[in-house]
Design a protein around this motif. Sequence first.
Motif, PDB file in Angstrom:
ATOM      1  N   LEU A  75      30.067  53.401  67.737  1.00  0.00           N
ATOM      2  CA  LEU A  75      30.593  54.169  66.852  1.00  0.00           C
ATOM      3  C   LEU A  75      30.351  54.655  66.210  1.00  0.00           C
ATOM      4  CD1 LEU A  75      32.165  56.919  69.319  1.00  0.00           C
ATOM      5  CD2 LEU A  75      29.943  57.558  69.421  1.00  0.00           C
ATOM      6  N   MET A  76      29.847  56.158  65.004  1.00  0.00           N
ATOM      7  CA  MET A  76      30.106  55.826  63.309  1.00  0.00           C
ATOM      8  C   MET A  76      30.815  57.264  63.161  1.00  0.00           C
ATOM      9  SD  MET A  76      28.246  56.118  60.083  1.00  0.00           S
ATOM     10  CE  MET A  76      27.533  54.358  60.498  1.00  0.00           C
ATOM     11  N   ASP A  77      32.007  57.662  62.119  1.00  0.00           N
ATOM     12  CA  ASP A  77      32.847  58.883  62.694  1.00  0.00           C
ATOM     13  C   ASP A  77      32.434  59.276  61.512  1.00  0.00           C
ATOM     14  OD1 ASP A  77      33.915  57.557  60.557  1.00  0.00           O
ATOM     15  OD2 ASP A  77      36.327  58.055  61.848  1.00  0.00           O
ATOM     16  N   MET A  78      33.083  59.984  60.687  1.00  0.00           N
ATOM     17  CA  MET A  78      32.408  61.135  59.443  1.00  0.00           C
ATOM     18  C   MET A  78      32.522  60.497  58.391  1.00  0.00           C
ATOM     19  SD  MET A  78      33.384  63.199  63.030  1.00  0.00           S
ATOM     20  CE  MET A  78      35.083  64.392  62.101  1.00  0.00           C
ATOM     21  N   GLN A  79      31.518  61.594  57.680  1.00  0.00           N
ATOM     22  CA  GLN A  79      31.982  61.056  55.947  1.00  0.00           C
ATOM     23  C   GLN A  79      33.233  61.493  55.558  1.00  0.00           C
ATOM     24  OE1 GLN A  79      28.031  59.820  53.586  1.00  0.00           O
ATOM     25  NE2 GLN A  79      28.057  62.323  54.557  1.00  0.00           N
ATOM     26  N   TYR A  80      34.197  60.959  54.590  1.00  0.00           N
ATOM     27  CA  TYR A  80      35.070  61.191  53.962  1.00  0.00           C
ATOM     28  C   TYR A  80      34.616  62.024  52.858  1.00  0.00           C
ATOM     29  CZ  TYR A  80      39.401  62.426  51.161  1.00  0.00           C
ATOM     30  OH  TYR A  80      40.822  63.102  50.441  1.00  0.00           O
ATOM     31  N   ASN A  81      35.804  63.684  52.482  1.00  0.00           N
ATOM     32  CA  ASN A  81      34.993  63.623  51.125  1.00  0.00           C
ATOM     33  C   ASN A  81      36.047  64.826  50.393  1.00  0.00           C
ATOM     34  OD1 ASN A  81      34.155  66.541  48.854  1.00  0.00           O
ATOM     35  ND2 ASN A  81      32.507  64.837  49.017  1.00  0.00           N
ATOM     36  N   PRO A  82      36.811  64.554  49.398  1.00  0.00           N
ATOM     37  CA  PRO A  82      38.132  65.603  49.644  1.00  0.00           C
ATOM     38  C   PRO A  82      37.710  66.873  49.163  1.00  0.00           C
ATOM     39  CG  PRO A  82      37.824  64.294  47.518  1.00  0.00           C
ATOM     40  CD  PRO A  82      36.159  63.480  48.605  1.00  0.00           C
ATOM     41  N   ASN A  83      36.411  67.578  49.237  1.00  0.00           N
ATOM     42  CA  ASN A  83      36.712  68.850  48.788  1.00  0.00           C
ATOM     43  C   ASN A  83      36.376  69.079  50.451  1.00  0.00           C
ATOM     44  OD1 ASN A  83      36.174  69.088  46.143  1.00  0.00           O
ATOM     45  ND2 ASN A  83      33.964  68.716  45.845  1.00  0.00           N
ATOM     46  N   THR A  84      35.689  68.294  51.546  1.00  0.00           N
ATOM     47  CA  THR A  84      35.422  69.391  52.183  1.00  0.00           C
ATOM     48  C   THR A  84      36.560  69.167  53.052  1.00  0.00           C
ATOM     49  OG1 THR A  84      34.044  67.567  53.057  1.00  0.00           O
ATOM     50  CG2 THR A  84      32.938  68.579  52.674  1.00  0.00           C
ATOM     51  N   VAL A  85      37.050  67.835  53.221  1.00  0.00           N
ATOM     52  CA  VAL A  85      39.159  68.529  53.963  1.00  0.00           C
ATOM     53  C   VAL A  85      39.305  69.017  54.405  1.00  0.00           C
ATOM     54  CG1 VAL A  85      37.941  65.745  53.787  1.00  0.00           C
ATOM     55  CG2 VAL A  85      39.685  66.274  52.789  1.00  0.00           C
ATOM     56  N   SER A  86      39.203  70.029  53.016  1.00  0.00           N
ATOM     57  CA  SER A  86      40.296  71.127  52.759  1.00  0.00           C
ATOM     58  C   SER A  86      39.684  72.010  53.536  1.00  0.00           C
ATOM     59  CB  SER A  86      40.094  70.715  50.713  1.00  0.00           C
ATOM     60  OG  SER A  86      39.023  71.781  50.722  1.00  0.00           O
ATOM     61  N   VAL A  87      38.627  72.250  53.810  1.00  0.00           N
ATOM     62  CA  VAL A  87      37.889  73.053  54.815  1.00  0.00           C
ATOM     63  C   VAL A  87      37.619  73.255  55.824  1.00  0.00           C
ATOM     64  CG1 VAL A  87      37.343  74.161  51.784  1.00  0.00           C
ATOM     65  CG2 VAL A  87      35.898  73.227  53.188  1.00  0.00           C
ATOM     66  N   ILE A  88      37.451  72.477  56.178  1.00  0.00           N
ATOM     67  CA  ILE A  88      37.538  71.527  57.455  1.00  0.00           C
ATOM     68  C   ILE A  88      38.058  70.983  58.357  1.00  0.00           C
ATOM     69  CG2 ILE A  88      35.040  70.696  59.047  1.00  0.00           C
ATOM     70  CD1 ILE A  88      33.369  71.218  56.698  1.00  0.00           C
ATOM     71  N   ASN A  89      38.081  71.685  59.091  1.00  0.00           N
ATOM     72  CA  ASN A  89      39.368  70.591  60.444  1.00  0.00           C
ATOM     73  C   ASN A  89      38.147  69.211  61.144  1.00  0.00           C
ATOM     74  OD1 ASN A  89      41.653  69.766  61.727  1.00  0.00           O
ATOM     75  ND2 ASN A  89      41.729  71.388  62.802  1.00  0.00           N
ATOM     76  N   PHE A  90      38.349  68.223  60.223  1.00  0.00           N
ATOM     77  CA  PHE A  90      37.891  67.359  60.262  1.00  0.00           C
ATOM     78  C   PHE A  90      38.949  66.362  62.236  1.00  0.00           C
ATOM     79  CE2 PHE A  90      35.191  67.108  57.092  1.00  0.00           C
ATOM     80  CZ  PHE A  90      34.149  67.350  57.793  1.00  0.00           C
ATOM     81  N   GLU A  91      39.927  66.891  61.758  1.00  0.00           N
ATOM     82  CA  GLU A  91      40.953  66.086  62.639  1.00  0.00           C
ATOM     83  C   GLU A  91      41.017  65.976  64.742  1.00  0.00           C
ATOM     84  OE1 GLU A  91      42.849  63.056  61.334  1.00  0.00           O
ATOM     85  OE2 GLU A  91      42.592  63.866  59.360  1.00  0.00           O
ATOM     86  N   PRO A  92      40.673  66.436  64.625  1.00  0.00           N
ATOM     87  CA  PRO A  92      40.105  66.675  66.460  1.00  0.00           C
ATOM     88  C   PRO A  92      39.523  66.189  66.512  1.00  0.00           C
ATOM     89  CG  PRO A  92      41.218  68.740  65.074  1.00  0.00           C
ATOM     90  CD  PRO A  92      41.088  68.139  64.270  1.00  0.00           C
ATOM     91  N   TYR A  93      38.083  66.159  65.795  1.00  0.00           N
ATOM     92  CA  TYR A  93      36.891  65.307  65.916  1.00  0.00           C
ATOM     93  C   TYR A  93      37.532  63.910  65.889  1.00  0.00           C
ATOM     94  CZ  TYR A  93      35.638  70.204  66.932  1.00  0.00           C
ATOM     95  OH  TYR A  93      36.014  71.395  67.171  1.00  0.00           O
ATOM     96  N   LEU A  94      37.659  63.434  64.724  1.00  0.00           N
ATOM     97  CA  LEU A  94      37.537  62.813  64.803  1.00  0.00           C
ATOM     98  C   LEU A  94      39.026  61.769  65.735  1.00  0.00           C
ATOM     99  CD1 LEU A  94      39.156  62.505  60.881  1.00  0.00           C
ATOM    100  CD2 LEU A  94      36.823  61.057  62.000  1.00  0.00           C
ATOM    101  N   GLU A  95      39.580  62.563  65.860  1.00  0.00           N
ATOM    102  CA  GLU A  95      40.238  61.897  67.308  1.00  0.00           C
ATOM    103  C   GLU A  95      39.495  61.976  68.410  1.00  0.00           C
ATOM    104  OE1 GLU A  95      44.717  62.872  69.409  1.00  0.00           O
ATOM    105  OE2 GLU A  95      44.442  64.136  67.785  1.00  0.00           O
ATOM    106  N   ALA A  96      38.819  62.637  68.634  1.00  0.00           N
ATOM    107  CA  ALA A  96      38.002  62.276  69.909  1.00  0.00           C
ATOM    108  C   ALA A  96      37.127  61.601  69.848  1.00  0.00           C
ATOM    109  CB  ALA A  96      37.212  64.172  70.322  1.00  0.00           C
TER     110      ALA A  96
END
Length: 244
Positions: free
Chosen positions: A161-182
Motif C-alpha cells: 500500500l502507498m498512502d497520500m502525498q504531503y503538501n503543506p497547502n492541502t493539509v490545511s484544508v483537507i482532513n487526511f488524518e482519518p484516512y491515513l489512519e484507516a
Amino acid sequence: MRFPTILIGFLGVALAPWRVLADDQNTAQCAAPAELIQDDPRLTKLAEDVRQHRPIVIVVIGGASTAGTAPDNSYPHFLEAALRQRHPGQPIEVINRGVSGETTEQMAARFPKDVYANRPSLVIWETGTVDSVRGEDLDSVAGALTDGLQAIQGHGAEAMLMDMQYNPNTVSVINFEPYLEALHQTADQQNVYMFKRYDLMKYWSEAGEFSFINAPREKRASLAREVYECLGERLADAIDYAAR
C-alpha cells in the motif's frame, strides 16, 4: 506548492541480495531515514522470483499522481528504471495503471482488467486522496481496502500500500488524518507493507529538500519530474528491503 494539479491529483534472501538503500549520487539529495522506508512484512514470493530469475511484473494502480504527467514522467517509470539499474539481467516490468479521480472502491473495481490480467508478482496500490477530498465513509474505505488486498493475495500476488502525498497547502484544508489512519490500520491488519509516502514527503518538505509552496508555473513540470524520480528511487529501496 510546486505542482498543485499533478502533485495532489484530486482536481479533476536471493542469489544476489537486494540492497536496502540506494547509493547513487543523483538521488542522494532526496535520501530519507530508514524508518520512513522500511516496513514489514517481507515480500517472500518476490524474493523467490529473483532467486529463480523469473520475470518480475509489478503493477502500480492509483490516481493522478501515479499516472504522472506522461508515461515516462511518473514514479512507476522511475521505479522500473531504478530496479533495472540495481539488478541488471533481471527481467523487470512495471506497469502503470494510474487513473485520475477515483476512490479506493472504484480502483478495486478495475482490478480484474488492470491488475489480474497482467499476472503480477507485486501490486502497489496508491490510494486515499480522493476518498479524503470527497469525505468518503471511513468504514466503506477500510472495507474496500480489505477486500481489495485479500483479492490481490487470492490471485497469487503480493501487495504493497502507498498512502497520500504531503503538501503543506492541502493539509490545511483537507482532513487526511482519518484516512491515513484507516490505510495504516488496514495494512497492519492484513499484514501488508505500507510505503509511507506522506511521511516521506513531509520529511523532505521540513528538511528543505523540496518546497511544495508557490513554485513558479514554468518550473512545475521539471520539479514534478524531480519528485517523481525521488519517489521511484525510494520505492525501489522499499522493495529491495522487503525482498531481501
